[in-house]
Design a protein around this motif. Structure first.
Motif, PDB file in Angstrom:
ATOM      1  N   SER A   1      77.518  48.390  67.021  1.00 54.17           N
ATOM      2  CA  SER A   1      77.217  47.141  66.713  1.00 54.17           C
ATOM      3  C   SER A   1      76.630  46.275  67.659  1.00 54.17           C
ATOM      4  N   ARG A   2      76.979  46.515  69.047  1.00 55.42           N
ATOM      5  CA  ARG A   2      76.604  46.110  70.245  1.00 55.42           C
ATOM      6  C   ARG A   2      75.326  46.653  70.860  1.00 55.42           C
ATOM      7  N   THR A   3      75.559  47.823  71.071  1.00 56.75           N
ATOM      8  CA  THR A   3      74.267  48.382  71.808  1.00 56.75           C
ATOM      9  C   THR A   3      73.245  48.701  70.841  1.00 56.75           C
ATOM     10  N   GLY A   4      73.595  48.779  69.530  1.00 53.34           N
ATOM     11  CA  GLY A   4      72.262  48.699  68.363  1.00 53.34           C
ATOM     12  C   GLY A   4      71.436  47.515  68.322  1.00 53.34           C
ATOM     13  N   THR A   5      71.760  46.499  69.242  1.00 56.07           N
ATOM     14  CA  THR A   5      70.884  45.408  69.180  1.00 56.07           C
ATOM     15  C   THR A   5      69.860  45.274  70.486  1.00 56.07           C
ATOM     16  N   VAL A   6      69.777  46.464  71.025  1.00 56.47           N
ATOM     17  CA  VAL A   6      68.823  46.489  72.368  1.00 56.47           C
ATOM     18  C   VAL A   6      67.888  47.666  72.210  1.00 56.47           C
ATOM     19  N   ALA A   7      66.773  47.371  72.167  1.00 59.82           N
ATOM     20  CA  ALA A   7      66.006  48.441  71.662  1.00 59.82           C
ATOM     21  C   ALA A   7      65.730  49.561  72.835  1.00 59.82           C
ATOM     22  N   ARG A   8      65.818  49.472  74.057  1.00 52.17           N
ATOM     23  CA  ARG A   8      65.694  50.313  74.940  1.00 52.17           C
ATOM     24  C   ARG A   8      66.639  51.337  75.030  1.00 52.17           C
ATOM     25  N   LEU A   9      67.911  50.915  74.403  1.00 60.62           N
ATOM     26  CA  LEU A   9      69.269  52.084  74.299  1.00 60.62           C
ATOM     27  C   LEU A   9      68.908  52.853  73.363  1.00 60.62           C
ATOM     28  N   TYR A  10      67.775  52.757  72.636  1.00 63.56           N
ATOM     29  CA  TYR A  10      67.559  53.878  71.575  1.00 63.56           C
ATOM     30  C   TYR A  10      66.272  54.977  72.185  1.00 63.56           C
ATOM     31  N   ALA A  11      65.621  54.608  73.311  1.00 59.70           N
ATOM     32  CA  ALA A  11      64.826  55.638  73.831  1.00 59.70           C
ATOM     33  C   ALA A  11      65.186  56.696  74.115  1.00 59.70           C
ATOM     34  N   HIS A  12      66.498  57.144  74.692  1.00 58.37           N
ATOM     35  CA  HIS A  12      67.047  58.213  75.225  1.00 58.37           C
ATOM     36  C   HIS A  12      67.311  59.199  73.997  1.00 58.37           C
ATOM     37  N   GLU A  13      67.784  58.765  72.931  1.00 58.76           N
ATOM     38  CA  GLU A  13      67.996  59.448  71.686  1.00 58.76           C
ATOM     39  C   GLU A  13      67.811  58.678  70.549  1.00 58.76           C
ATOM     40  N   ALA A  14      66.580  58.506  69.778  1.00 59.04           N
ATOM     41  CA  ALA A  14      66.452  57.486  68.962  1.00 59.04           C
ATOM     42  C   ALA A  14      67.068  57.487  67.542  1.00 59.04           C
ATOM     43  N   GLU A  15      67.563  58.565  67.134  1.00 57.12           N
ATOM     44  CA  GLU A  15      67.955  58.771  66.017  1.00 57.12           C
ATOM     45  C   GLU A  15      69.113  60.013  66.030  1.00 57.12           C
ATOM     46  N   PRO A  16      70.025  59.958  64.986  1.00 50.39           N
ATOM     47  CA  PRO A  16      70.954  61.127  64.935  1.00 50.39           C
ATOM     48  C   PRO A  16      70.188  62.315  64.794  1.00 50.39           C
ATOM     49  N   MET A  17      70.661  63.408  65.541  1.00 49.80           N
ATOM     50  CA  MET A  17      70.048  64.570  65.422  1.00 49.80           C
ATOM     51  C   MET A  17      71.201  65.655  65.514  1.00 49.80           C
ATOM     52  N   ILE A  18      71.154  66.776  64.692  1.00 52.51           N
ATOM     53  CA  ILE A  18      72.253  67.629  64.960  1.00 52.51           C
ATOM     54  C   ILE A  18      71.821  68.867  65.705  1.00 52.51           C
ATOM     55  N   HIS A  19      72.350  68.858  67.078  1.00 51.81           N
ATOM     56  CA  HIS A  19      71.986  69.890  67.945  1.00 51.81           C
ATOM     57  C   HIS A  19      72.123  71.192  67.515  1.00 51.81           C
ATOM     58  N   MET A  20      71.512  72.197  67.293  1.00 51.48           N
ATOM     59  CA  MET A  20      71.852  73.600  66.959  1.00 51.48           C
ATOM     60  C   MET A  20      70.908  74.650  67.921  1.00 51.48           C
ATOM     61  N   HIS A  21      71.551  75.840  67.836  1.00 55.17           N
ATOM     62  CA  HIS A  21      70.949  76.873  68.739  1.00 55.17           C
ATOM     63  C   HIS A  21      69.623  77.213  68.142  1.00 55.17           C
ATOM     64  N   ALA A  22      68.588  78.014  68.987  1.00 55.40           N
ATOM     65  CA  ALA A  22      67.525  78.153  68.110  1.00 55.40           C
ATOM     66  C   ALA A  22      67.617  79.207  67.149  1.00 55.40           C
ATOM     67  N   ALA A  23      68.554  80.413  67.544  1.00 57.17           N
ATOM     68  CA  ALA A  23      68.914  81.272  66.691  1.00 57.17           C
ATOM     69  C   ALA A  23      69.379  80.856  65.210  1.00 57.17           C
ATOM     70  N   ASP A  24      70.064  79.870  65.166  1.00 52.93           N
ATOM     71  CA  ASP A  24      70.610  79.263  63.760  1.00 52.93           C
ATOM     72  C   ASP A  24      69.569  78.675  63.118  1.00 52.93           C
ATOM     73  N   ILE A  25      68.686  77.897  63.696  1.00 52.41           N
ATOM     74  CA  ILE A  25      67.573  77.367  63.070  1.00 52.41           C
ATOM     75  C   ILE A  25      66.694  78.214  62.486  1.00 52.41           C
TER      76      ILE A  25
END
Length: 915
Positions: A617-641
């Motif tokens: 609700s607070r950090t989501g109002t600052v554009a630069r704070l999305y730059a590191h990871e811009a959207e939710p992603m599920i981190h998976m091992h390459a073998a599972d992918i």
């Protein structure tokens, strides 16, 4: 306090950061009406002037544009079917008092409840606690700290006798072994991690052990990373104690003089051989033996071991015993009560500690008193001038929302927290909010997921506007001083609670309400809280607002007559238990509630990212704070992918026994095969569906009542879009236009798109980005979306359409810069188009691509990739290319400046350097 400045200089006010429990001091720059800047306070002993990416951008959350998402006046819903409308404070609080009084008269005091927050100030917390337990007569007041810190508090109480972290940050300089368990400190507490880096530089011989299923940025820096299987901490710690016993590295003299219960624990850990534990934990026997030796220093009592731990231990159905098993190691080796030693719980929120001090939870009383202790209840009743306080423990967070869903809690007051994003099992939480007859939400942000369910929305002050005190992880109390006026009609949380209490007392016919709530300012409240601690382990009767302002932040205990606070507890080996001895707790390994099986084969953990905070609700109002990871992603091992026939970056469906979401898959070396990681921050405001906590479960620890948010069993499969098409839409928001207005309008237009993700990127000129899978939009929907994107005027836009391939592209170019774009059906060029918009590049290549049936970006054009340094906008690709070209990391930093400001990206720079 506000410091005078020259006419050309801004005013300055000392305060604290409102994010994590490190408790960093900040200096707010302002003009008396508007916050204009922020920097770290060099005199504050928590951070000595440093701030992380979130703290250093706090001023950007308090711009005039941010008022788009602020709650600025009371809003009341006349009926559940009607929308909320603006009202005045008198009407709002009269209505609330009438509703609560009616429920209490008809159904009793336990039919109402309060759900508050570790982000409230101590004074706010104190009033809410007194309102529930002293006036209404219910212990139904709990807090979002239940979700993060209650297992740590209960673990301390079971072993050491009180919820009192025994060490301090300065211990990092004196420790010889740092044991980090269940904490990605580099991301969750970045400034504390800077202090860890400093300590290791001063003492290169210092060992760092990190216990975490993932190879996080913290684990990358470890001398020993114990990548145990989720939920197996107790087996590890019991096996380490087994080794210490076998090798005679324990301290029998300390155990005999200062503890009790060791014989029972000795018999328990006898079965936990390193070989047995290695099989349970997914570790090697050698790793466990090495960890035990380093922790105990081979029996060398002259060396010190300090442990730090957080949600990885706490968010578990056996979280209390996770904590106790680790504390057992400290007690057995006498690693407590001396410089550089002791078990140190890292607090998640800025004032979770203060909330525990005032007893602002359903199972506590003021001043670290116990609800099941008649003498303690009598002491609180006497202090408050009432006959008694209720004996029965109140409903804790999970129990409270269960009761709301069942209809037994009929009115709830939610303050400064967002359970419709943060609680587990979101389908049940939303049902609870819909079922509850009267929902009050006291909040600074009117667009939170929970605010949608408010029958009454009350505007509250926020960072820079509040005044009072907070307590950080090392028991250090800091003054929070108001820098600028409250916006609109927003009021301080304590002030609203006191006004409501007086009105409710009148409705209930209580003639003593004014005497119960006599406060005219924050200091009146704090002075009463201070008196409640007299003679207790957290005695602060020697402190005052004046002391904190003149001498700076102070640690408790600080009793009357003391010249200073106490940096370390239990130096004399005497503990606040009935016997004066610490207690060993015999703990047994238990598995996670959900186990991987054929239907749900992936063990998913959750956690924080570096640049986001809670529900955004607070950090989501600052554009630069999305730059590191811009959207939710599920981190998976390459073998599972690969096993699932997926591709890195492809949309996947993640499903648990409670719900499902659609996110992108990210191939990651940080997780083992069979495991995955999903960030906790995204809710339905920024992600289609209910967000991460649609997947998590509500099962909780029997002692702390903290839910097992950390682990769920899930299935992950390819997202099959059916009749839907991929959609990417972007708008560059030039000066004079409010980016948050654009974001809010897009949020409204995409509310029914279950596979939508909204974000902002960029710096001075942000770009708002929508990514979605959606069915064909109606003409009205398409027009509304194009209006929000500034793409509605045919005379100003370029369009390309291929009906055979079901591809549509539309763009606007202003002053030879790509200003807005919508891609439907074909989105492979979205990455470099986004970079072009962020960097303001010329639009020649974009024009060529948009007006032709090309599927890929133009030759030689690549996206910049993930932003590593948010301070100076430096990408991973730029850093990697420079290192590959032969530059040293020192040369890269000198040229690009990455890692030279807040330092939050330093662990990632080290990781890139080691590749």
């Amino acid at each position: 306090m506000n410091q005078p400045a020259s006419p050309a200089s801004p005013l300055e006010t000392k305060s604290t950061c409102c994010y994590c429990g490190v408790g960093c001091g900040v200096i707010i720059e302002h003009d008396g009406q508007q916050i204009t800047g922020v920097r770290g306070d060099p005199d504050h002993p928590a951070n000595f002037g440093r701030l992380c990416t979130k703290g250093s951008t706090l001023h950007l959350t308090a711009t005039p544009d941010s008022q788009v998402v602020r709650a600025l006046y009371p809003e009341l819903r006349p009926s559940r079917e009607a929308p909320r409308a603006r009202t005045d404070w008198d009407t709002a609080l009269r209505h609330a008092a009438d509703k609560f009084a009616t429920v209490i008269r008809e159904h009793g005091p336990n039919a109402v409840a309060f759900y508050v927050s570790g982000q409230l100030l101590t004074e706010d917390y104190y009033v809410f606690n007194k309102l529930a337990k002293g006036l209404i007569g219910t212990n139904n007041i709990d807090t979002n700290s239940r979700l993060c810190m209650s297992s740590a508090a209960t673990g301390y109480k079971q072993t050491l006798g009180a919820d009192s972290p025994p060490g301090c940050y300065d211990d990092l300089k004196h420790t010889d072994c740092l044991f980090l368990a269940g904490s990605n400190t580099a991301f969750a507490h970045p400034i504390l991690f800077r202090r860890i880096e400093d300590a290791r530089a001063l003492n290169p011989a210092m060992k760092m052990i990190v216990v975490d299923p993932r190879r996080t940025d913290t684990a990358e820096q470890a001398d020993l990373h114990l990548a145990l299987l989720p939920g197996t901490d107790i087996a590890l710690y019991n096996a380490m104690l087994h080794v210490m016993l076998w090798e005679e590295w324990i301290k029998p003299e300390y155990i005999g003089a200062h503890t009790e219960g060791f014989d029972v624990l000795r018999r328990t850990v006898r079965e936990y051989t390193p070989a047995m534990a290695a099989e349970i934990c997914g570790l090697t026997k050698k790793e466990i033996e090495t960890a035990a030796e380093w922790f105990a220093h081979g029996g060398d009592a002259s060396k010190a071991t300090m442990s730090m731990y957080c949600m990885g231990l706490n968010q578990s159905t056996h979280g209390t015993h996770n904590n106790a098993a680790l504390i057992n190691l400290h007690l057995a080796t006498a690693q407590i009560g001396k410089p550089g030693a002791g078990p140190f719980s890292l607090t998640g929120q800025p004032n979770a500690m203060g909330g525990r001090e005032v007893g602002g939870m359903a199972t506590l009383l003021s001043g670290h008193r116990d609800m099941d202790n008649a003498e303690h209840r009598a002491e609180v009743a006497k202090l408050w001038g009432i006959p008694s306080v209720p004996e029965q423990a109140g409903l804790t967070a999970i129990e409270l929302f269960d009761a709301m869903a069942a209809g037994t809690v009929k009115a709830v007051w939610i303050s400064c927290t967002n359970p419709a994003q943060s609680m587990p099992d979101q389908n049940l939480v939303r049902k609870a909010l819909e079922t509850c007859e009267f929902v009050v939400v006291q909040e600074a942000y009117r667009n939170t997921e929970t605010a949608r369910y408010a029958d009454l929305l009350l505007p509250a002050t926020s960072w820079g506007e509040k005044t009072g005190t907070v307590t950080n992880s090392e028991r250090r109390i800091s003054r929070v001083i108001q820098a600028v006026p409250a916006p609109g009609e927003a009021r301080h949380d304590w002030d609203t609670a006191v006004d409501f209490a007086r009105r409710l007392g009148n409705e209930l016919g209580d003639t003593h309400t004014s005497a119960l709530f006599p406060y005219t300012n924050e200091e009146d409240i704090w002075n009463e809280h201070r008196e409640s601690t007299r003679g207790r382990d957290l005695d602060i009767t020697g402190l005052s607002y004046a002391t904190l302002e003149q001498q700076g932040p102070q640690q408790w205990p600080f009793p009357q007559g003391a010249s200073g606070g106490k940096a370390r507890l239990y130096e004399d080996g005497i503990y606040p238990t009935a016997s004066g001895r610490a207690k060993f707790v015999a703990t047994e390994h238990k598995d996670t509630v959900e186990k991987a099986d054929a239907r749900y084969p992936i063990r998913m953990t959750t956690g924080r990212l570096r640049d986001q905070w809670h529900g955004m609700s607070r950090t989501g109002t600052v554009a630069r704070l999305y730059a590191h990871e811009a959207e939710p992603m599920i981190h998976m091992h390459a073998a599972d992918i690969d096993r699932r026939g997926l591709k890195d970056g492809e949309l996947v469906r993640v499903k648990s026994r409670r719900g499902e979401i659609v996110v992108k898959a990210l191939a990651s070396e940080t997780v083992r095969p069979g495991q995955a990681f999903l960030p906790m921050h995204w809710g339905s405001n920024a992600l289609g569906g209910l967000g991460t906590n649609a997947l998590t479960l509500k099962s909780f620890d029997p002692y702390s009542k903290q839910p097992e948010l950390k682990h769920s069993a899930v299935q992950i499969s390819k997202y099959v879009p059916g009749d839907s098409r991929p959609l990417v839409a972007m708008r560059r928001v030039e000066a004079g236009t409010n980016a948050l207005e654009v974001l809010e309008e897009l949020r409204k237009q995409t509310a029914d798109m279950p596979q939508a993700a909204l974000t902002m990127i960029g710096r001075e000129t942000p770009v708002v980005v929508l990514k979605a899978q959606t069915e064909a939009l109606s003409a009205d929907q398409q027009h509304a979306l194009d209006v929000a994107l500034s793409l509605a005027d045919d005379t100003q836009c370029l369009s390309y359409q291929d009906k055979r391939r079901d591809i549509a592209k539309r763009a606007r170019i202003d002053n030879n810069k790509l200003a807005a774009v919508r891609l439907t059906g074909e989105i492979k060029g979205a990455g470099w188009l986004q970079d072009m918009m962020v960097n303001g590049g010329t639009a020649t290549q974009a024009r060529q691509w948009l007006l032709a049936p090309l599927a890929e970006a133009p030759t030689g054009v690549t996206a910049r990739g993930k932003i590593i340094c948010s301070c100076f906008d430096v990408s991973e690709n730029e850093i990697s290319a420079a290192l590959k070209a032969g530059e040293s990391m020192e040369q890269v930093q000198a040229r690009l400046k990455c890692g030279t400001n807040c330092g939050s990206c330093v662990p990632e720079l080290k990781r890139l350097q080691s590749r």
